[in-house]
Structures are given as C-alpha cells and as structure tokens.
Design a protein around this motif. Structure first.
Motif, PDB file in Angstrom:
ATOM      1  N   PHE A   6       0.855  -1.185   0.000  1.00 51.85           N
ATOM      2  CA  PHE A   6       0.000   0.000   0.000  1.00 51.85           C
ATOM      3  C   PHE A   6       0.893   1.238   0.000  1.00 51.85           C
ATOM      4  O   PHE A   6       1.658   1.454   0.941  1.00 51.85           O
ATOM      5  CB  PHE A   6      -0.886  -0.015   1.253  1.00 51.85           C
ATOM      6  N   GLY A  31     -12.185   3.244  -4.659  1.00 55.19           N
ATOM      7  CA  GLY A  31     -12.169   1.797  -4.461  1.00 55.19           C
ATOM      8  C   GLY A  31     -13.472   1.088  -4.807  1.00 55.19           C
ATOM      9  O   GLY A  31     -13.574  -0.128  -4.638  1.00 55.19           O
ATOM     10  N   MET A  35     -11.696  -2.324  -5.257  1.00 59.42           N
ATOM     11  CA  MET A  35     -11.494  -3.076  -4.013  1.00 59.42           C
ATOM     12  C   MET A  35     -12.017  -4.504  -4.070  1.00 59.42           C
ATOM     13  O   MET A  35     -11.392  -5.419  -3.533  1.00 59.42           O
ATOM     14  CB  MET A  35     -12.108  -2.321  -2.822  1.00 59.42           C
TER      15      MET A  35
ATOM     16  N   GLY B  16      -1.766  -2.083   4.447  1.00 55.27           N
ATOM     17  CA  GLY B  16      -2.762  -1.049   4.163  1.00 55.27           C
ATOM     18  C   GLY B  16      -3.847  -1.459   3.192  1.00 55.27           C
ATOM     19  O   GLY B  16      -4.902  -0.841   3.121  1.00 55.27           O
ATOM     20  N   THR B  17      -3.608  -2.528   2.424  1.00 59.02           N
ATOM     21  CA  THR B  17      -4.616  -2.967   1.458  1.00 59.02           C
ATOM     22  C   THR B  17      -5.690  -3.853   2.086  1.00 59.02           C
ATOM     23  O   THR B  17      -6.650  -4.219   1.423  1.00 59.02           O
ATOM     24  CB  THR B  17      -3.958  -3.753   0.303  1.00 59.02           C
ATOM     25  N   ARG B  18      -5.508  -4.198   3.355  1.00 61.28           N
ATOM     26  CA  ARG B  18      -6.543  -4.988   4.045  1.00 61.28           C
ATOM     27  C   ARG B  18      -7.849  -4.200   4.048  1.00 61.28           C
ATOM     28  O   ARG B  18      -7.848  -2.985   4.222  1.00 61.28           O
ATOM     29  CB  ARG B  18      -6.062  -5.229   5.473  1.00 61.28           C
ATOM     30  N   ARG B  19      -8.985  -4.904   3.890  1.00 62.87           N
ATOM     31  CA  ARG B  19     -10.251  -4.179   3.904  1.00 62.87           C
ATOM     32  C   ARG B  19     -10.512  -3.615   5.298  1.00 62.87           C
ATOM     33  O   ARG B  19     -10.300  -4.310   6.315  1.00 62.87           O
ATOM     34  CB  ARG B  19     -11.412  -5.109   3.528  1.00 62.87           C
ATOM     35  N   ASP B  22     -12.393  -6.001   7.494  1.00 63.90           N
ATOM     36  CA  ASP B  22     -11.651  -7.080   8.161  1.00 63.90           C
ATOM     37  C   ASP B  22     -10.832  -6.547   9.328  1.00 63.90           C
ATOM     38  O   ASP B  22     -10.713  -7.207  10.365  1.00 63.90           O
ATOM     39  CB  ASP B  22     -10.737  -7.787   7.152  1.00 63.90           C
ATOM     40  N   CYS B  57     -16.362  -2.627   3.195  1.00 63.86           N
ATOM     41  CA  CYS B  57     -15.782  -3.698   2.364  1.00 63.86           C
ATOM     42  C   CYS B  57     -15.080  -3.127   1.139  1.00 63.86           C
ATOM     43  O   CYS B  57     -14.373  -3.852   0.438  1.00 63.86           O
ATOM     44  CB  CYS B  57     -16.845  -4.716   1.949  1.00 63.86           C
ATOM     45  N   LEU B  58     -15.307  -1.835   0.850  1.00 71.66           N
ATOM     46  CA  LEU B  58     -14.685  -1.210  -0.330  1.00 71.66           C
ATOM     47  C   LEU B  58     -13.559  -0.258   0.056  1.00 71.66           C
ATOM     48  O   LEU B  58     -13.029   0.460  -0.793  1.00 71.66           O
ATOM     49  CB  LEU B  58     -15.736  -0.445  -1.140  1.00 71.66           C
ATOM     50  N   ILE B  59     -13.221  -0.211   1.351  1.00 69.27           N
ATOM     51  CA  ILE B  59     -12.189   0.719   1.809  1.00 69.27           C
ATOM     52  C   ILE B  59     -10.946  -0.064   2.215  1.00 69.27           C
ATOM     53  O   ILE B  59     -11.048  -1.056   2.948  1.00 69.27           O
ATOM     54  CB  ILE B  59     -12.686   1.511   3.054  1.00 69.27           C
ATOM     55  N   ALA B  60      -9.799   0.390   1.747  1.00 65.00           N
ATOM     56  CA  ALA B  60      -8.536  -0.176   2.224  1.00 65.00           C
ATOM     57  C   ALA B  60      -8.210   0.504   3.545  1.00 65.00           C
ATOM     58  O   ALA B  60      -8.324   1.728   3.655  1.00 65.00           O
ATOM     59  CB  ALA B  60      -7.432   0.082   1.197  1.00 65.00           C
TER      60      ALA B  60
END
Ligand SMILES: Cc1cc2nc3c(=O)[nH]c(=O)nc-3n(C[C@H](O)[C@H](O)[C@H](O)COP(=O)(O)OP(=O)(O)OC[C@H]3O[C@@H](n4cnc5c(N)ncnc54)[C@H](O)[C@@H]3O)c2cc1C
Ligand code: FES
Ligand code: FES
Lengths: 263, 148
Positions: A6, A31, A35, B16-19, B22, B57-60
């Motif tokens: 990231f 996203g 995403m 940072g790419t984890r949703r 989660d 669910c669409l946010i990193a």
C-alpha cells in the motif's frame, strides 16, 4: 501469495513519481470498482502495489480554470453534487452523479475511477462526451472522444495518472438513463445529448461509450427524424446478447426521440 | 498506522490494502459491523468516515490513516442509546439484525443532516442498505419518528 503493498504518496508529485517507478502499481481512488477485485484477487495482472490517490488535495475540488470548469479526478460524486459551480456549469453531470449507486457509492466514487475503468456502462462517460470534456493527466490533455480505444481500453499510458476533467462552459446537455444496474444486461441505455453543437453520446450500446456520428450530422442539419433513423446504425449492440440487439436499437431510438422532443 | 475509532485513537500494524471491514472485525474485534455481499451492494458493512457513510468492504484500511471512523459500537454514549436506536427498538425495525448496524449508521447521517425528511428522502438515503426481513416500512417509520 505475497501481499499487495500500500503506497501512500504525500502529494501529487510524489504519486506521479511512485506510479512511474513502481512495477505492477495500480492507483486506488474511491475503491468502488477496484477493491472487490483486489480482495478477490481477480485482477489480471495481479497488482503488486496500490497507490492511494484518494486523499491527494490536488485531485480534489471543483473550480474554474482558464474559462473551463475543472473537477479533480478524485473528487467524489457527493462533492460534485454539493458543488454550486458544478450545478451552474454542468447540471447534467450533477444529475447523473445522483443516479450512481446510493450514498455509500456517491461518497467514494470518482470521475477518474469511472474514466479509467472505462466500462461501456459507465454513467458519467456519455455525459463527458456530450460536453466535449477534456481528460487532464500528469503529462497531457486528452479530448474525451479520443479517450476510449476499445473494450475497457483507454488512451492512458500504463503509468499515466488522470488528474482532472475539464468542461467547456455554456453548453446545454440533457440525458436519460434507462434501466437499473441489476437489469443492465437487458435494457440499460444511457444517452446524453447536446443540441448545439450536436452531440449524441450513448453508453451500453457498443464496446465503448460512443458518439453517434451519423445521428449528430443529421441533427446538425436540423433533421431530427434523420437523426433518429441514423442512430440505429451508429450503435453496435454487443453480439453476445443477440436476441436483444434489435430491442436495444429500438430503445435507443425511442430515448433519442424523447430527448430531442424536450430540448 | 493510526486513526480515530469511535472517539479513541487506535494503531494497527497491518498491510494497508486490508479491507477496513476485516481490520474492524478481526484485528480490532468490533463485530458490530457485518459482512453481507462483500461487493458494495448491501450496506451491511456501512461505517462512517469523517461523518460520511461508506461501505467498509470497499475501503482499504490504509485509506483511513488519520481519519475518524465510527462504527455502530460508537453510536451509543456509554449505556445510553441514541434516539434513533431507541426508535428502532420501539418500532420493531430490526428482525434478524444483520442489516441493522449499517442501517443505523446510514440513518444517523440522514437525521443529522436535516431535521425535515419525507419518507421518500429516507428511502433514498437508505437505498444502499438492503434488508431481507422487515420490508423497510418499520425502518422508515423509526427514522421519521426522529425527525419530527
Ligand atoms: C453498488 C455499486 C453501484 C454502482 N453503481 C454505478 C452506477 O450506477 N453507474 C456507474 O457508472 N458506476 C457504478 N458503479 C461503479 C463505480 O462506483 C464507478 O465506476 C466509480 O466512478 C469508480 O470510481 P472509484 O474512485 O471508486 O474507482 P476505483 O475503484 O478507485 O478505481 C477504478 C479504476 O480506475 C483506476 N483509477 C482510479 N483513479 C484513477 C486516476 N486518477 N488515474 C488513473 N487511473 C485511475 C484504478 O486503478 C482502477 O483501475 C457502482 C459500483 C458499486 C459497487
Ligand atoms: S458487505 Fe459491504 S456492501 Fe455488502
Ligand atoms: S432485519 Fe434482517 S436483514 Fe434487515
């Protein structure tokens, strides 16, 4: 499986540098398209890094720029809907933004994302075509009618970042969106029309959002019936939905007739 | 990375790419936020970022660095429910409850933004939150009862 890095650039210049120098790097704005694919690992090629451009101040905002209205590539639909400048100069874009998803999507979705995603069903794209918008990137300006080069393909270089979209002022554009996202496969048509100059732009009727040049030529001569006849030949409904290709031609003609009767 | 979660600063050491979804549920153990579709369609995962409703669910998670995140756990003040939460109970606006946290957050924004809302405003404002149980009427009534 290694994790996707990231990257959080501190400003636009930093973002441009990172995008150019990081192999397998993908920009991330709101996203709302990216995403899901990132999470499901369905992107080909799978990115090695994502570059977060959502917070870059240079990519936000709605402002005037050398006689045009400029909207930052990472400004949200909500930001566009709330902008008085956008209401005054590109009301059709504002109205179209209101039809995109619900609040959650409008709060994150961006013009840059809609453009780079280049779906034939992208709802802002016919609007941008009807306004003769200009796509501004980190290195040049691309007239919108040269932006879409094939199914989900654009004129962007692999490391080229969209920074803004510019709109000429004083143009009247009307549009109509038929069908919902869920019903997209059968009936979706998105059309935007300007009378002067004559622009007829349509989404979901070909592999790219397109301008109906034959119909535009007729409209330019003031021949409304000719435009409605010509638009059926301008579009290229996608072959794998054969049974609906004729239906889409009829819907497209009806939508054009309706838009030309109100204007 | 650091952000404010329900008024308290939290720091996390995750990619940072984890949703965000989660990170909230698995790393921070706040399971009020639900996963429905995982595709931005259902709104079960709705949270607020700087007061705006989004699908987590669409946010990193890297995208909320330095920002303020509110989940359903952050609505009540200690044991005291908000008027909206109280109204959901009184109107029977929750059945299975999966949609309720997201619904409450989206409705919270609506009630905060404007005091005068019609049923259509509420329907539009909650269009990104699906409910398979209630048929929406009781939810809309609950929200409207907080706007008069
Ligand atoms: C529930 C739901 C409903 C939706 N409804 C609609 C709808 O009604 N109409 C519609 O048109 N779309 C719809 N969408 C799709 C989506 O919201 C839009 O396409 C949106 O504009 C994408 O913007 P984004 O910032 O979220 O893009 P992202 O997901 O961040 O990015 C999309 C793509 O663009 C690239 N990208 C983003 N910004 C840039 C940039 N500045 N320069 C170069 N590349 C960039 C990314 O790398 C990625 O490939 C919907 C999506 C969901 C989940
Ligand atoms: S789980 Fe995020 S919108 Fe359905
Ligand atoms: S109460 Fe069950 S989904 Fe809404």
């Amino acid at each position: 499986m290694h994790e996707v890095t990231f990257l959080c650039p501190k400003d636009l210049q930093d973002a441009v540098r990172l995008y150019r120098t990081t192999p397998g790097c993908r920009p991330l704005a709101g996203g709302t398209d990216l995403m899901v694919m990132l999470h499901a690992r369905t992107l080909r090629p799978q990115p090695r890094a994502v570059l977060d451009i959502w917070s870059l101040a240079e990519l936000k905002g709605v402002r005037r720029h050398s006689g045009m209205l400029e909207i930052g590539a990472a400004e949200s639909y909500t930001g566009i809907i709330r902008s008085r400048e956008a209401h005054r100069h590109v009301p059709a874009l504002v109205a179209a933004a209101r039809t995109i998803g619900a609040a959650q999507i409008q709060n994150r979705g961006t013009l840059g994302g809609n453009l780079a995603n280049a779906s034939p069903a992208g709802d802002t794209l016919p609007i941008l075509l009807a306004y003769d918008a200009v796509v501004v990137t980190d290195r040049r300006s691309i007239p919108i009618d040269q932006f879409f080069t094939g199914y989900r393909k654009t004129a962007l270089q692999p490391d080229e970042l969209i920074t803004a979209v510019r709109f000429p002022q004083g143009r009247d554009v009307v549009f109509r969106k038929v069908g919902t996202r869920a019903a997209q496969a059968i009936s979706k048509v998105m059309m935007a029309v300007s009378r002067k100059p004559a622009r007829i732009a349509i989404g979901s009727v070909a592999e790219v959002p397109l301008r109906a040049r034959g119909a535009e030529a007729a409209l330019e001569r003031g021949d409304v019936d000719g435009a409605i006849a010509a638009v059926a030949d301008d579009i290229r409904p996608i072959d794998d939905v054969r049974s609906t290709a004729d239906y889409r031609r009829t819907v497209t003609q009806n939508v054009l007739r309706e838009l030309l009767s109100v204007g | 990375m650091r952000f404010t979660l329900n008024g308290r600063t939290v720091s996390l050491d995750v990619v940072g790419t984890r949703r965000l979804l989660d990170a909230l549920r698995e790393d921070l153990h706040l399971t009020g936020t639900k996963e429905g579709c995982g595709e931005g369609e259902c709104g079960a995962c709705s949270v607020l970022i700087d007061g705006e409703v989004v699908d987590s669910c669409l946010i990193a998670v890297g995208q909320v660095e330095g920002r303020e995140v509110t989940t359903v756990e952050g609505l009540a003040d200690g044991g005291r429910l908000t008027a909206l939460q109280q109204a959901f109970i009184e109107h029977g606006a929750a059945q299975c409850g999966i949609c309720t946290p997201g619904m409450l957050l989206a409705a919270h924004v609506l009630v905060q933004q404007s005091r005068q809302l019609t049923a259509d405003d509420v329907r539009e404002g909650l269009a990104g939150n699906l409910c398979r149980c209630t048929g929406y009427t009781k939810i809309i009534d609950a929200v409207l009862s907080c706007t008069k």
